[in-house]
Motif scaffolding. Structure first.
Motif, PDB file in Angstrom:
ATOM      1  N   SER A   1      -5.901 -12.168   2.180  1.00 36.05           N
ATOM      2  CA  SER A   1      -5.201 -12.809   1.056  1.00 36.05           C
ATOM      3  C   SER A   1      -6.150 -13.462   0.058  1.00 36.05           C
ATOM      4  CB  SER A   1      -4.181 -13.839   1.570  1.00 36.05           C
ATOM      5  OG  SER A   1      -4.844 -14.961   2.129  1.00 36.05           O
ATOM      6  N   VAL A   2      -7.323 -13.909   0.534  1.00 33.85           N
ATOM      7  CA  VAL A   2      -8.272 -14.572  -0.382  1.00 33.85           C
ATOM      8  C   VAL A   2      -9.300 -13.586  -0.939  1.00 33.85           C
ATOM      9  CG1 VAL A   2      -8.004 -16.816   0.734  1.00 33.85           C
ATOM     10  CG2 VAL A   2      -9.834 -15.275   1.499  1.00 33.85           C
ATOM     11  N   ASN A   3      -9.194 -12.304  -0.510  1.00 33.90           N
ATOM     12  CA  ASN A   3     -10.101 -11.284  -1.034  1.00 33.90           C
ATOM     13  C   ASN A   3      -9.618 -10.825  -2.409  1.00 33.90           C
ATOM     14  OD1 ASN A   3     -11.092  -8.413  -1.485  1.00 33.90           O
ATOM     15  ND2 ASN A   3     -12.221  -8.944   0.370  1.00 33.90           N
ATOM     16  N   SER A   4     -10.493 -10.828  -3.389  1.00 33.13           N
ATOM     17  CA  SER A   4     -10.091 -10.509  -4.761  1.00 33.13           C
ATOM     18  C   SER A   4      -9.576  -9.083  -4.910  1.00 33.13           C
ATOM     19  CB  SER A   4     -11.270 -10.721  -5.720  1.00 33.13           C
ATOM     20  OG  SER A   4     -12.364  -9.887  -5.349  1.00 33.13           O
ATOM     21  N   GLY A   5      -9.971  -8.186  -4.009  1.00 33.45           N
ATOM     22  CA  GLY A   5      -9.537  -6.795  -4.116  1.00 33.45           C
ATOM     23  C   GLY A   5      -8.230  -6.501  -3.415  1.00 33.45           C
ATOM     24  N   PHE A   6      -7.669  -7.502  -2.742  1.00 32.54           N
ATOM     25  CA  PHE A   6      -6.448  -7.265  -1.958  1.00 32.54           C
ATOM     26  C   PHE A   6      -5.194  -7.431  -2.807  1.00 32.54           C
ATOM     27  CE2 PHE A   6      -2.896  -9.084   0.467  1.00 32.54           C
ATOM     28  CZ  PHE A   6      -2.662  -8.035   1.351  1.00 32.54           C
ATOM     29  N   THR A   7      -4.263  -6.488  -2.644  1.00 27.45           N
ATOM     30  CA  THR A   7      -2.930  -6.636  -3.225  1.00 27.45           C
ATOM     31  C   THR A   7      -1.891  -6.294  -2.164  1.00 27.45           C
ATOM     32  OG1 THR A   7      -3.029  -4.348  -4.042  1.00 27.45           O
ATOM     33  CG2 THR A   7      -3.594  -6.093  -5.600  1.00 27.45           C
ATOM     34  N   TYR A   8      -0.817  -7.041  -2.151  1.00 31.36           N
ATOM     35  CA  TYR A   8       0.271  -6.817  -1.193  1.00 31.36           C
ATOM     36  C   TYR A   8       0.899  -5.448  -1.445  1.00 31.36           C
ATOM     37  CZ  TYR A   8       4.916  -7.338   0.906  1.00 31.36           C
ATOM     38  OH  TYR A   8       6.076  -7.147   1.636  1.00 31.36           O
ATOM     39  N   ASN A   9       1.247  -4.740  -0.360  1.00 32.95           N
ATOM     40  CA  ASN A   9       2.035  -3.514  -0.490  1.00 32.95           C
ATOM     41  C   ASN A   9       2.931  -3.377   0.746  1.00 32.95           C
ATOM     42  OD1 ASN A   9       0.768  -1.459   1.518  1.00 32.95           O
ATOM     43  ND2 ASN A   9      -0.996  -2.315   0.450  1.00 32.95           N
ATOM     44  N   PRO A  10       4.036  -2.631   0.669  1.00 31.16           N
ATOM     45  CA  PRO A  10       5.003  -2.583   1.765  1.00 31.16           C
ATOM     46  C   PRO A  10       4.461  -1.960   3.059  1.00 31.16           C
ATOM     47  CG  PRO A  10       5.597  -1.019   0.033  1.00 31.16           C
ATOM     48  CD  PRO A  10       4.508  -1.882  -0.513  1.00 31.16           C
ATOM     49  N   ILE A  11       3.468  -1.065   2.953  1.00 35.34           N
ATOM     50  CA  ILE A  11       2.893  -0.481   4.182  1.00 35.34           C
ATOM     51  C   ILE A  11       2.112  -1.549   4.941  1.00 35.34           C
ATOM     52  CG2 ILE A  11       1.336   1.279   5.116  1.00 35.34           C
ATOM     53  CD1 ILE A  11       2.067   3.036   2.722  1.00 35.34           C
ATOM     54  N   TYR A  12       1.389  -2.377   4.206  1.00 34.30           N
ATOM     55  CA  TYR A  12       0.704  -3.524   4.816  1.00 34.30           C
ATOM     56  C   TYR A  12       1.721  -4.458   5.461  1.00 34.30           C
ATOM     57  CZ  TYR A  12      -1.281  -8.257   4.815  1.00 34.30           C
ATOM     58  OH  TYR A  12      -1.650  -9.537   5.160  1.00 34.30           O
ATOM     59  N   ALA A  13       2.823  -4.730   4.755  1.00 34.31           N
ATOM     60  CA  ALA A  13       3.867  -5.607   5.296  1.00 34.31           C
ATOM     61  C   ALA A  13       4.421  -5.044   6.600  1.00 34.31           C
ATOM     62  CB  ALA A  13       4.990  -5.778   4.279  1.00 34.31           C
ATOM     63  N   LEU A  14       4.639  -3.734   6.647  1.00 35.66           N
ATOM     64  CA  LEU A  14       5.134  -3.095   7.868  1.00 35.66           C
ATOM     65  C   LEU A  14       4.123  -3.264   8.999  1.00 35.66           C
ATOM     66  CD1 LEU A  14       7.152  -1.324   9.403  1.00 35.66           C
ATOM     67  CD2 LEU A  14       6.072   0.687   8.365  1.00 35.66           C
ATOM     68  N   GLY A  15       2.834  -3.165   8.668  1.00 40.25           N
ATOM     69  CA  GLY A  15       1.797  -3.369   9.686  1.00 40.25           C
ATOM     70  C   GLY A  15       1.798  -4.777  10.230  1.00 40.25           C
TER      71      GLY A  15
ATOM     72  N   ARG B   1      10.308 -11.264   2.372  1.00 37.03           N
ATOM     73  CA  ARG B   1       9.776 -10.082   1.695  1.00 37.03           C
ATOM     74  C   ARG B   1       9.129  -9.138   2.713  1.00 37.03           C
ATOM     75  NH1 ARG B   1       4.848  -9.831  -2.781  1.00 37.03           N
ATOM     76  NH2 ARG B   1       5.334  -7.758  -3.623  1.00 37.03           N
ATOM     77  N   TYR B   2       8.367  -9.707   3.622  1.00 39.85           N
ATOM     78  CA  TYR B   2       7.731  -8.902   4.670  1.00 39.85           C
ATOM     79  C   TYR B   2       8.785  -8.191   5.523  1.00 39.85           C
ATOM     80  CZ  TYR B   2       2.914 -10.564   4.046  1.00 39.85           C
ATOM     81  OH  TYR B   2       1.652 -10.796   3.558  1.00 39.85           O
ATOM     82  N   ARG B   3       9.775  -8.944   5.975  1.00 45.53           N
ATOM     83  CA  ARG B   3      10.817  -8.375   6.843  1.00 45.53           C
ATOM     84  C   ARG B   3      11.617  -7.292   6.112  1.00 45.53           C
ATOM     85  NH1 ARG B   3      10.129  -8.902  12.192  1.00 45.53           N
ATOM     86  NH2 ARG B   3       9.761 -11.042  12.864  1.00 45.53           N
ATOM     87  N   GLN B   4      11.991  -7.579   4.880  1.00 45.46           N
ATOM     88  CA  GLN B   4      12.812  -6.623   4.126  1.00 45.46           C
ATOM     89  C   GLN B   4      12.046  -5.339   3.823  1.00 45.46           C
ATOM     90  OE1 GLN B   4      14.119  -8.976   0.785  1.00 45.46           O
ATOM     91  NE2 GLN B   4      15.597 -10.129   2.007  1.00 45.46           N
ATOM     92  N   ASP B   5      10.784  -5.466   3.408  1.00 47.27           N
ATOM     93  CA  ASP B   5       9.978  -4.274   3.122  1.00 47.27           C
ATOM     94  C   ASP B   5       9.739  -3.458   4.387  1.00 47.27           C
ATOM     95  OD1 ASP B   5       9.803  -4.618   0.413  1.00 47.27           O
ATOM     96  OD2 ASP B   5       7.828  -5.552   0.425  1.00 47.27           O
ATOM     97  N   ALA B   6       9.485  -4.145   5.498  1.00 51.62           N
ATOM     98  CA  ALA B   6       9.243  -3.447   6.769  1.00 51.62           C
ATOM     99  C   ALA B   6      10.496  -2.698   7.209  1.00 51.62           C
ATOM    100  CB  ALA B   6       8.818  -4.445   7.840  1.00 51.62           C
ATOM    101  N   GLU B   7      11.643  -3.343   7.107  1.00 55.61           N
ATOM    102  CA  GLU B   7      12.902  -2.710   7.506  1.00 55.61           C
ATOM    103  C   GLU B   7      13.213  -1.510   6.608  1.00 55.61           C
ATOM    104  OE1 GLU B   7      17.639  -3.834   8.166  1.00 55.61           O
ATOM    105  OE2 GLU B   7      16.192  -5.428   7.741  1.00 55.61           O
ATOM    106  N   ARG B   8      12.968  -1.660   5.316  1.00 54.98           N
ATOM    107  CA  ARG B   8      13.225  -0.574   4.366  1.00 54.98           C
ATOM    108  C   ARG B   8      12.387   0.653   4.703  1.00 54.98           C
ATOM    109  NH1 ARG B   8      10.586  -2.044  -0.285  1.00 54.98           N
ATOM    110  NH2 ARG B   8       9.450  -0.128  -0.679  1.00 54.98           N
ATOM    111  N   LEU B   9      11.112   0.447   4.978  1.00 61.40           N
ATOM    112  CA  LEU B   9      10.228   1.563   5.270  1.00 61.40           C
ATOM    113  C   LEU B   9      10.544   2.216   6.622  1.00 61.40           C
ATOM    114  CD1 LEU B   9       8.716   0.752   2.750  1.00 61.40           C
ATOM    115  CD2 LEU B   9       6.569   0.955   4.012  1.00 61.40           C
ATOM    116  N   GLN B  10      10.916   1.410   7.605  1.00 60.54           N
ATOM    117  CA  GLN B  10      11.276   1.978   8.908  1.00 60.54           C
ATOM    118  C   GLN B  10      12.527   2.848   8.788  1.00 60.54           C
ATOM    119  OE1 GLN B  10      10.618  -0.506  12.631  1.00 60.54           O
ATOM    120  NE2 GLN B  10      10.548  -2.108  11.091  1.00 60.54           N
ATOM    121  N   THR B  11      13.516   2.358   8.055  1.00 61.90           N
ATOM    122  CA  THR B  11      14.747   3.124   7.845  1.00 61.90           C
ATOM    123  C   THR B  11      14.444   4.426   7.114  1.00 61.90           C
ATOM    124  OG1 THR B  11      16.052   1.081   7.763  1.00 61.90           O
ATOM    125  CG2 THR B  11      17.064   3.065   6.847  1.00 61.90           C
TER     126      THR B  11
END
Length: 233
Positions: A41-55, A90-100
């Motif tokens: 999260s503190v790395n300047s090159g990091f951006t949130y994405n739903p695959i990361y959230a699922l992980g 947001r994490y839970r919703q994105d993870a559930e969306r991708l699993q479905t």
């Protein structure tokens, strides 16, 4: 002035949010995940994405499986995200969306989509994210992103991820399409599987110890109740 949050800041925030003690065997799991998410999260090159959230969600749920009291699991997860100033919903919703999504796609279509050899209209947001990853040479890859990819394939076809040859071919195609390191992806997933096995073994040992301790207590209680009081005159 450097205002970047430290690991200590995040840990302090977490323990102020979740104030109940965490069972010893799981405490290390929570803190390792917390540190990994913090450093990303503190790395300047990091951006949130739903695959990361699922992980993240998959790692948490699998490593915390069997945690007691069960109702504390969600409190720990929410506190973990909030300590990192992120939204647990947001994490839970994105993870559930991708699993479905994965559960309703043939695995061959899913692999082609993830490797960007074909585009599907099932999830426009994911399509945009995949294209952005493939076109970004500075994309900040992480182990948790790899776990998210693994979970997608597992949800689509559980047998594929158990087959070494098919799994290797699938991840090689995905790594090539997204311009990721195939070697790093494979190593991270091997480590993930190994850690799951170690956790399962540790839980078995803990269960055996608790069972043995319970039996000793029951035996002591039985011996106490069977003691005959000395006769009185």
């Amino acid at each position: 002035m450097n205002n970047v949050r430290t690991v200590s800041d995040t840990k302090r925030a977490f323990y102020s949010l979740h104030t109940r003690p965490i069972n010893t065997i799981y405490r290390r799991v929570v803190e390792e995940l917390m540190v990994e998410m913090h450093l990303l999260s503190v790395n300047s090159g990091f951006t949130y994405n739903p695959i990361y959230a699922l992980g993240v969600v998959t790692s948490f749920d699998r490593f915390m499986e069997g945690y007691l009291p069960e109702q504390d699991q969600e409190s720990i997860f929410q506190s973990l995200c909030q300590a990192l100033e992120q939204d647990p919903q947001r994490y839970r919703q994105d993870a559930e969306r991708l699993q479905t999504l994965a559960q309703h796609l043939p695995v061959s279509d899913l692999i082609d989509w993830l490797s960007q050899t074909t585009h599907l209209d099932r999830d426009p947001d994911l399509q945009v994210q995949l294209q952005a990853i493939a076109n970004n040479p500075e994309f900040k890859y992480s182990r948790l992103f790899a776990v998210g990819l693994f979970t997608l394939l597992e949800q689509s076809d559980p047998e594929l991820v158990k087959d070494d040859k098919r799994r290797t071919e699938a991840f090689k195609a995905i790594a090539t399409g997204l311009h990721l390191s195939d070697e790093k992806l494979s190593k991270d997933l091997e480590l993930y599987s190994s850690n799951l096995e170690k956790m399962a073994q540790a839980l078995i040992v803990m269960a055996d110890m608790l069972s043995a301790d319970r039996k000793k207590r029951e035996q002591r209680q039985q011996q106490t109740s069977n003691t005959v009081a000395p006769p009185t005159e």
